[in-house]
Design a protein around this motif. Structure first.
Motif, short mmCIF file in Angstrom:
data_model
loop_
_atom_site.label_atom_id
_atom_site.label_comp_id
_atom_site.label_asym_id
_atom_site.label_seq_id
_atom_site.Cartn_x
_atom_site.Cartn_y
_atom_site.Cartn_z
N PRO A 73 0.84 -1.20 0.00
CA PRO A 73 0.00 0.00 0.00
C PRO A 73 0.88 1.25 0.00
CG PRO A 73 -0.87 -1.61 1.53
CD PRO A 73 0.44 -2.15 1.06
N GLY A 74 0.58 2.19 -0.87
CA GLY A 74 1.42 3.37 -1.01
C GLY A 74 2.35 3.26 -2.20
N LEU A 163 5.74 10.45 -2.03
CA LEU A 163 5.83 11.78 -2.63
C LEU A 163 7.13 11.94 -3.40
CD1 LEU A 163 4.96 14.77 -2.92
CD2 LEU A 163 6.05 15.20 -0.71
N MET A 164 8.22 11.45 -2.85
CA MET A 164 9.53 11.60 -3.49
C MET A 164 9.58 10.94 -4.85
SD MET A 164 11.91 13.42 -2.10
CE MET A 164 13.41 12.70 -2.77
N VAL A 189 6.50 24.28 -7.30
CA VAL A 189 6.38 22.96 -7.91
C VAL A 189 6.09 21.90 -6.85
CG1 VAL A 189 7.62 21.15 -9.17
CG2 VAL A 189 7.88 23.54 -9.85
N ILE A 190 6.82 21.97 -5.72
CA ILE A 190 6.63 21.01 -4.64
C ILE A 190 5.21 21.12 -4.07
CG2 ILE A 190 7.32 20.40 -2.28
CD1 ILE A 190 10.18 21.26 -3.09
N TYR A 196 -0.98 15.66 -5.29
CA TYR A 196 -1.36 14.55 -6.17
C TYR A 196 -0.62 13.27 -5.82
CZ TYR A 196 -3.26 18.35 -8.98
OH TYR A 196 -3.96 19.45 -9.40
N SER A 197 -1.22 12.15 -6.21
CA SER A 197 -0.57 10.85 -6.08
C SER A 197 -0.25 10.36 -7.48
CB SER A 197 -1.48 9.86 -5.35
OG SER A 197 -2.70 9.68 -6.07
N LEU A 198 0.66 9.42 -7.57
CA LEU A 198 1.05 8.87 -8.86
C LEU A 198 -0.04 7.92 -9.33
CD1 LEU A 198 3.20 8.73 -11.02
CD2 LEU A 198 4.38 7.00 -9.68
N ASP A 199 -0.79 8.32 -10.35
CA ASP A 199 -1.89 7.51 -10.85
C ASP A 199 -1.78 7.31 -12.36
OD1 ASP A 199 -2.52 10.01 -11.83
OD2 ASP A 199 -4.23 10.33 -10.50
N GLU A 200 -2.78 6.67 -12.95
CA GLU A 200 -2.75 6.38 -14.38
C GLU A 200 -2.72 7.65 -15.22
OE1 GLU A 200 -2.24 3.49 -15.78
OE2 GLU A 200 -2.08 2.68 -13.75
#
Length: 281
Positions: A73-74, A163-164, A189-190, A196-200
């Motif tokens: 998860p994550g 996040l990184m 930018v940060i 946001y999260s890394l998604d499709e």
């Protein structure tokens, strides 16, 4: 080492109170243990917001060595680093690596505190050409790193890594450089991408960037994909976290599949046009 093992056993006693901490790592059903650990975290409402399941992926192979990956998860990803003679053995080995890292993440030393930030910034300074004074300047790379750490005070390293990974991919993708050219500050930018999260959707945008790059430099996607696969293999054998390499592989594979799909569609349209023209004549 003994103190670390003792700390891990204390974490096990807290998260899995019905398990014997001294026997956890000797349990052959480590796959079930890993799932149980994250289900327990979910009940405590301490899991990541993006997902709450453990996902396995075993590479197709006609014979050994077999390779298996597990995504937590994550998004953190780990793989088996031992030479495994069966798919089940590879899956267990990957689960064991992931479980150890999951437990280690629960230790107080893996939570972002003021002391942790100070040590991390000092390490970053010693490995770059920056100075400690840069930590107070968000326009520098050291300052941006300091700002990100302070913005995530109290989180664990796996949470911070979620996040990184976005900024690692934006740097690799060339997006950060493009944003700097528009005179966006690092802090802006940060602040923007921290929402946001890394998604499709984000992967699709990055894949599109590589498709455009392929038009300028044919073959560059295949070259980058080979690099990503080699890096992922080396990191897996070293027992390291793999998400950065896995995300690169997925983004580049997505770009290639879209190019292939467009090529097939274009070829089909050309064939239909040829038939139509022949019929007209």
């Amino acid at each position: 080492m003994d103190r670390t093992l003792e700390s891990l056993q204390h974490v096990i006693a807290q998260v899995l109170p019905h398990r014997d901490p001294a026997l956890v790592f000797k349990d052959l059903n480590v796959v079930a243990l890993l799932q149980e650990f994250w289900e327990s975290k979910q009940k405590q409402k301490a899991v990541f917001s993006s997902e709450a399941t453990v996902v396995y992926e075993t590479l197709n192979s006609p014979g050994p060595p077999f390779v298996s990956y597990v995504t937590l998860p994550g998004g953190s990803c780990f793989g088996n680093f031992q030479y495994c003679l069966s798919r089940a053995e590879a899956r267990r080995d990957a689960a064991k690596v992931a479980l150890i890292n999951s437990l280690f993440n629960e230790l107080p030393c893996r939570r972002i505190t003021k002391e942790f930030i100070m040590e991390s910034v000092q390490e970053a300074v010693s490995s770059t050409s920056g100075t400690l004074n840069d930590a107070d300047d968000p326009s520098t790379s050291i300052g941006a790193y300091h700002y990100m750490l302070e913005s995530n005070m109290g989180k664990t390293m796996l949470e911070f890594q979620e996040l990184m990974i976005i900024f690692q991919l934006l740097h690799w993708n060339g997006s950060l450089k493009a944003l700097r050219e528009t005179r966006c500050s690092r802090q802006e930018v940060i602040s923007y991408y921290s929402q946001y999260s890394l998604d499709e959707r984000m992967r699709s945008h990055m894949a599109l960037d590589w498709i455009m790059r392929e038009q300028e430099s044919p073959g560059i996607i295949s070259q980058e994909l080979q690099v990503a696969l080699r890096e992922m293999e080396e990191a897996r054998k070293a027992g390291q976290e793999l998400r950065f390499y896995k995300e690169k592989k997925e983004i580049l594979s997505l770009a290639l599949s879209q190019i292939y799909s467009e090529h097939i569609t274009s070829s089909s349209s050309d064939d239909q046009m040829s038939v139509a023209i022949s019929g007209f004549h």
